[in-house]
Design an enzyme around this catalytic site. Structure first.
Site, short mmCIF file in Angstrom:
data_model
loop_
_atom_site.label_atom_id
_atom_site.label_comp_id
_atom_site.label_asym_id
_atom_site.label_seq_id
_atom_site.Cartn_x
_atom_site.Cartn_y
_atom_site.Cartn_z
N ASN A 90 0.84 -1.20 0.00
CA ASN A 90 0.00 0.00 0.00
C ASN A 90 0.88 1.25 0.00
OD1 ASN A 90 -2.80 1.25 0.50
ND2 ASN A 90 -1.56 2.19 2.09
N GLU A 91 0.72 2.09 -1.02
CA GLU A 91 1.38 3.39 -1.06
C GLU A 91 2.87 3.32 -0.68
OE1 GLU A 91 -2.39 6.40 -0.27
OE2 GLU A 91 -1.07 5.91 1.41
N LYS A 105 -9.99 7.29 12.33
CA LYS A 105 -11.39 7.08 12.74
C LYS A 105 -12.31 8.20 12.28
CE LYS A 105 -10.71 8.90 17.48
NZ LYS A 105 -9.24 9.06 17.43
N PHE A 106 -11.74 9.36 11.89
CA PHE A 106 -12.56 10.45 11.39
C PHE A 106 -12.39 10.66 9.88
CE2 PHE A 106 -11.93 11.94 15.90
CZ PHE A 106 -13.20 11.55 16.32
N GLU A 123 -8.31 4.67 -4.46
CA GLU A 123 -8.81 5.32 -3.25
C GLU A 123 -9.25 6.74 -3.58
OE1 GLU A 123 -6.31 5.38 0.20
OE2 GLU A 123 -5.62 3.32 -0.09
#
Length: 687
Positions: free
Chosen positions: A156-157, A364-365, A315
């Site tokens: 990933n990335e 989480k945000f 993404e």
């Protein structure tokens, strides 16, 4: 025109999905069951799975736990949802770092990382390479024949570099392979400067804040090595995948504007390019139109990495990020518009990070399809579901490509060298921003553009634009000359043809080996303070308005004519009357040189005139208002035209042809009204 099959016949529809992290919810089977229900309501047909699951897949060394993943993949497949299955090397479990500290990355200041975060492992470590090959082999053996799995998502990335002793040793080997002898290395690096001559290979170290920083050849080679080492690590990762599942294509997700890797090289090793796009829409420092140009440029670059083959938008956020300085929500209409912008430029997918918000941790945000409320009765979920329904009507577009007559050269090694250079200004050299300013005019006029590096084939284009081509590789000048001699047109600017690929200045006058192509000699480059300005004045016979003045800022190149014709002159300062814009006839073609960094109005007028002069193909027969762009994908029989409004105002387009709208199935013959952030997609038969 060629139509591509990205998935070897397993999938032929537009993909719509997200990163899915069920390993965070194994203690809540009710939520896992709800996820399947919601995915179907959101019209999702693919999930990227297992990206950061190593600690769940192998909680202890050699103790592999795949049963939970078996159940997830089976459930997805039974409900019509495909899987892009990831390898887990992006974040390692704690037992691996504790038992094998060599896997931990060392920073440029030689400090050692502790366990934590992600993407901070050593790419050279034999232990890390072996451990990831073991788990990748087990994943390939277990899921390679599963009908749900359509693609491998490797790590990933990828990013960053490591300065540990293992990497230093490999760097020295890399240099020995490249230069053969210390004599060649010292000459190529001009290391006699400040008495930096190397007398032993073991004395060479990577750049460090407390060590060597002034040998630019070393800095440039370290960047090349770090990029190559990352690619080698990736190739080590995919060995078992290629061996066991040769029928499954492989991707890894590239990043927006990332400077650390040479994606042109990396793209040769993936089957399909994918990337993660997170524009800062509605920001206070840039208009949505500027952001749209910026994002379009990146879409076109990622499509161009594999010569027009469709890419995947791996993404994006359906609402907002959590890591940008201000995490502003996408305004109504922007989710659909920005998603279809990717499709317009060549993506065969719209995918999100993330499917369901984490309950804890740093993301989480971060935006998601399903929020902490856990249901579908949200604005974001409804936007996603509506887009998914429309993507189902665009399946005929999958596999189609873009044919461009214009290319902008945006070269990563040139970017590294410009950023490393000490002068002529320390700030606002702005290579990427300059490339964007040239690209914008074709985006606005609805003319397709490829974004290429200097090693790509120029012959397929009518126009090649190479702003600030500071670093010239060995055969670039010869290839550009051949292109122009055969009838092509090239445009370049100040600070072109300054150094060779080892960052050594050309002798005999700039722009080095391009001097005869442009018919000029660059004697000096004036760097201006921010508050300074000059003007350039257009002369007769240019196609532009004689006497028109444009402001010049930051850089003014003082050039002498050596066969070229001056099309504009400087107005003031001691170089008043000297050429500021030139054209040189070279064989059957022309070479334009823009000597100063000019205001946007100049580039707008200059390229508008050049589009007409070169008879470049416009995507749509209409004058496009500010903020509206047209993009096109094609197959052998049809053009698929995307008309997009990135402005905050309603726009009217006076059409001079008949187009059939795909989504609403209307036939448009005259005027088109685009509301704020609206996009319309048309199908046109190729005659």
């Amino acid at each position: 025109m060629q139509k591509y099959d990205l998935f070897n016949g397993k999938v032929n529809n537009m993909l719509h999905g997200a990163d899915y992290n069920p390993d965070q919810w194994l203690h809540r089977p009710d939520i896992l069951e709800k996820d399947i229900e919601l995915m179907k309501k959101a019209n999702c047909n693919v999930m990227s799975l297992g990206i950061f699951s190593w600690s769940t897949l192998e909680p202890k060394e050699g103790d592999f736990q795949f049963e939970w993943l078996d159940q997830i993949i089976d459930n997805l497949y039974q409900n019509g949802i495909s899987v892009i299955l990831a390898t887990p090397s992006g974040a390692r479990p704690d037992w691996l770092a504790a038992k094998y500290p060599e896997v931990l990355r060392v920073n440029a200041d030689r400090s050692h990382n502790l366990f934590g975060e992600r993407h901070n492992h050593c790419y050279t470590s034999p232990v890390y390479r072996e451990k990831i090959k073991i788990i990748n082999r087990k994943l390939a053996e277990r899921y390679g024949e599963h009908p749900a799995v359509i693609m491998w998502h490797v790590s990933n990335e990828y990013g960053g570099d490591c300065h540990c002793e293992l990497c230093q040793q490999d760097f020295r080997k890399w240099l020995q392979n490249k230069y053969g002898s210390l004599e060649n290395l010292n000459r190529s690096w001009w290391s006699s400067f400040w008495s930096h001559t190397y007398t032993n290979w073991e004395n060479i170290e990577s750049p460090a804040p407390q060590g060597m920083q002034s040998v630019h050849g070393l800095a440039l080679d370290w960047k090349r090595f770090s990029s190559d080492q990352t690619i080698e690590f990736y190739k080590n990762e995919i060995e078992p995948l290629r061996e066991i599942t040769p029928q499954i294509p492989i991707t890894t997700n590239f990043m927006y504007k990332y400077i650390g890797l040479n994606y042109w090289k990396f793209a040769q090793e993936v089957d399909v390019v994918s990337w993660d796009s997170y524009p800062s829409w509605h920001s206070d420092y840039e208009t949505d139109i500027d952001r749209a140009v910026d994002t379009a440029f990146m879409h076109d670059m990622f499509r161009s990495l594999k010569d027009g083959k469709p890419f995947l938008l791996m993404e994006s956020t359906p609402s907002k990020t959590n890591w940008q300085p201000v995490a502003k929500l996408k305004r109504p209409g922007m989710h659909k518009l920005s998603s279809l912008q990717a499709v317009a430029h060549g993506s065969d997918s719209v995918q999100y990070f993330q499917w369901r918000k984490s309950r804890g941790g740093v993301e989480k945000f971060h935006g998601s399809v399903v929020g902490h409320a856990g249901h579908e009765n949200t604005r974001v979920f409804k936007d996603v579901a509506a887009l998914g329904a429309e993507l189902q009507k665009l399946n005929s577009i999958t596999g189609t490509t873009v044919k461009a007559e214009v290319a902008v050269v945006f070269d990563q090694e040139n970017r590294w060298a410009i950023n490393e250079a000490s002068g002529p200004r320390q700030e606002k050299k702005d290579y990427l921003k300059t490339c964007l300013s040239h690209y914008k005019n074709f985006w606005q006029q609805g003319v397709s553009v490829d974004i290429i590096n200097q090693e790509k084939d120029f012959s397929q284009y009518k126009l090649v634009i190479a702003p600030m081509l500071y670093l010239l590789k060995e055969n670039t000048a010869a290839r550009l000359k051949k292109f122009v001699k055969n009838g092509g047109t090239v445009v370049s600017t100040y600070w072109t043809g300054i150094v060779n690929e080892n960052d050594l200045c050309f002798l005999g006058g700039f722009p080095g080996p391009l001097r005869d192509l442009f018919g000029i000699w660059s004697e000096e480059l004036d760097a201006l303070y921010d508050q300074d300005s000059n003007q350039i004045v257009i002369k007769n016979n240019t196609g532009l308005k004689a006497g028109q003045e444009y402001e010049a800022k930051i850089f003014c190149d003082l050039i002498q004519l050596e066969g070229a014709e001056a099309l504009a002159e400087y107005k003031s300062d001691f170089y008043a009357g000297q050429p500021a814009l030139t054209v040189n006839n070279y064989g059957k073609g022309k070479a334009y040189y823009i000597a100063s960094r000019n205001e946007d109005d100049f580039l707008k007028d200059f390229y508008y005139n050049l589009i007409i002069k070169l008879n470049l193909t416009k995507i749509i027969l209409a004058q496009l208002p500010e903020g509206v762009t047209a993009q096109k994908r094609s197959d052998a029989n049809n053009d698929y035209i995307f008309l997009m409004n990135f402005s905050e105002d309603e726009k009217k387009i006076e059409l001079r042809e008949e187009l059939s709208e795909i989504i609403d199935e209307n036939v448009i013959k005259d005027n088109i009204i685009l509301k704020k952030y609206e996009v319309k997609i048309f199908k046109k038969k190729i005659l």
